[in-house]
Design an enzyme around this catalytic site. Structure first.
Site, short mmCIF file in Angstrom:
data_model
loop_
_atom_site.label_atom_id
_atom_site.label_comp_id
_atom_site.label_asym_id
_atom_site.label_seq_id
_atom_site.Cartn_x
_atom_site.Cartn_y
_atom_site.Cartn_z
N GLY A 11 0.72 -1.12 0.08
CA GLY A 11 -0.05 0.16 0.08
C GLY A 11 0.55 1.31 0.02
CG ASN A 13 1.48 3.34 -5.67
OD1 ASN A 13 2.16 4.18 -6.15
ND2 ASN A 13 2.07 2.09 -5.92
CG LEU A 79 -1.84 -8.08 -6.95
CD1 LEU A 79 -1.02 -9.29 -6.37
CD2 LEU A 79 -1.25 -7.41 -7.86
CB ILE A 82 -11.69 -5.04 -12.44
CG1 ILE A 82 -10.69 -4.47 -11.46
CG2 ILE A 82 -12.86 -4.06 -12.54
CD1 ILE A 82 -10.89 -4.31 -10.11
CG ASN A 94 -4.14 -1.21 -12.97
OD1 ASN A 94 -3.93 -1.29 -11.74
ND2 ASN A 94 -3.36 -1.79 -13.93
CG HIS A 96 1.35 -2.52 -15.28
ND1 HIS A 96 0.98 -3.81 -14.75
CD2 HIS A 96 2.33 -2.88 -15.95
CE1 HIS A 96 1.74 -4.74 -15.20
NE2 HIS A 96 2.61 -4.37 -16.09
CG ASP A 137 -1.84 -5.19 -17.16
OD1 ASP A 137 -2.42 -4.42 -15.98
OD2 ASP A 137 -1.15 -6.02 -16.98
CD GLU A 166 4.39 1.57 -9.17
OE1 GLU A 166 3.40 1.71 -8.74
OE2 GLU A 166 5.39 0.75 -9.29
C1 GAR Z 1 3.27 -1.25 -7.65
O1 GAR Z 1 4.35 -1.34 -7.96
C2 GAR Z 1 2.18 -1.24 -8.68
O2 GAR Z 1 2.26 -0.70 -9.65
C3 GAR Z 1 1.91 -2.83 -8.82
O3 GAR Z 1 1.90 -3.31 -7.60
C4 GAR Z 1 2.52 -2.54 -6.58
C5 GAR Z 1 1.90 -2.31 -5.55
O4 GAR Z 1 2.68 -1.56 -4.25
N1 GAR Z 1 0.54 -3.12 -9.55
C6 GAR Z 1 0.58 -4.02 -10.37
O5 GAR Z 1 1.53 -4.83 -10.79
C7 GAR Z 1 -0.71 -4.43 -11.11
N2 GAR Z 1 -0.71 -5.19 -12.36
P1 GAR Z 1 2.19 -0.78 -3.23
O6 GAR Z 1 0.98 -1.93 -2.78
O7 GAR Z 1 3.44 -0.44 -2.52
O8 GAR Z 1 1.58 0.41 -3.85
#
Ligand code: GAR
Length: 181
Positions: A11, A13, A79, A82, A94, A96, A137, A166
């Site tokens: 989490g 982000n 993950l 949806i 989303n 990525h 995606d 990100e």
């Molecule tokens: C992030 O790197 C995000 O881009 C990726 O999961 C991570 C979550 O990190 N998402 C994907 O791969 C979606 N296909 P976080 O929980 O620390 O935000």
């Protein structure tokens, strides 16, 4: 905008969005958080007194979100696929951790993306934020940022470099969508 943020993991982000809201970087408010499991990132919901739901059931998720007049769902490391129901009800974006369409689709999520990028000795990777449609995606790209990864010595290095970008990119997109909304 009223935001709902969906997570599955650490989490960071979500944390970046909460900080951006506190700093008034944007005017949107995170009204609700959803996780498909007891994810570590839920600590940010608890710390900041944001309503949250742990559920894998889309009907339950839809019912929970109804109270918060959500304008936008942000998938921040969420993950599960949806469902059509959610896509037809909400505008969803989303984040990525690669330059889609490269390293996107089935099996490419989280660390798996960075492992593949590292293995292929790429010099550049990046971040993509896109609308969510029924295909993995695949939705229209809102923002893409390239990251020079030529100096990354390990998968961890690479993951850290991308994650930093990100955190900056996601709040920028929220601000951008506020103007368009
Ligand atoms: C992030 O790197 C995000 O881009 C990726 O999961 C991570 C979550 O990190 N998402 C994907 O791969 C979606 N296909 P976080 O929980 O620390 O935000």
């Amino acid at each position: 905008m009223n935001l709902a943020v969906f997570i599955s993991g650490t989490g960071t982000n979500l944390k970046a969005l909460i900080e951006a809201q506190k700093d008034k970087f944007f005017t949107s408010q995170i009204k609700a958080i959803v996780s498909n499991k007891e994810a570590k990132g839920l600590e940010f919901a608890r710390l900041n007194h944001i309503a949250y739901l742990v559920s894998k059931d889309d009907d339950e998720i839809l019912e929970f979100l109804k109270d918060y007049k959500i304008d936008l769902i942000v998938l921040a490391g969420y993950l599960p696929r949806i469902s059509k129901k959610l896509i037809n009800t909400y505008k969803i974006i989303n984040i990525h951790p690669s330059l889609l369409p490269k390293y996107g689709g089935k099996g490419f999520y989280g660390r798996h993306v960075h492992e593949a990028v590292f293995e292929n000795k790429e010099k550049t990777s990046g971040v993509t934020i896109h609308y969510v449609n029924e295909n993995l995606d695949d939705g229209a790209i809102i923002l893409q940022k390239k990251v020079d990864i030529s100096g990354c010595k390990s998968v961890d290095d690479l993951a850290d470099a991308i994650l930093k970008i990100e955190h900056l990119s996601l709040k920028e997109v929220i601000k951008k969508l506020e103007v368009e909304n």
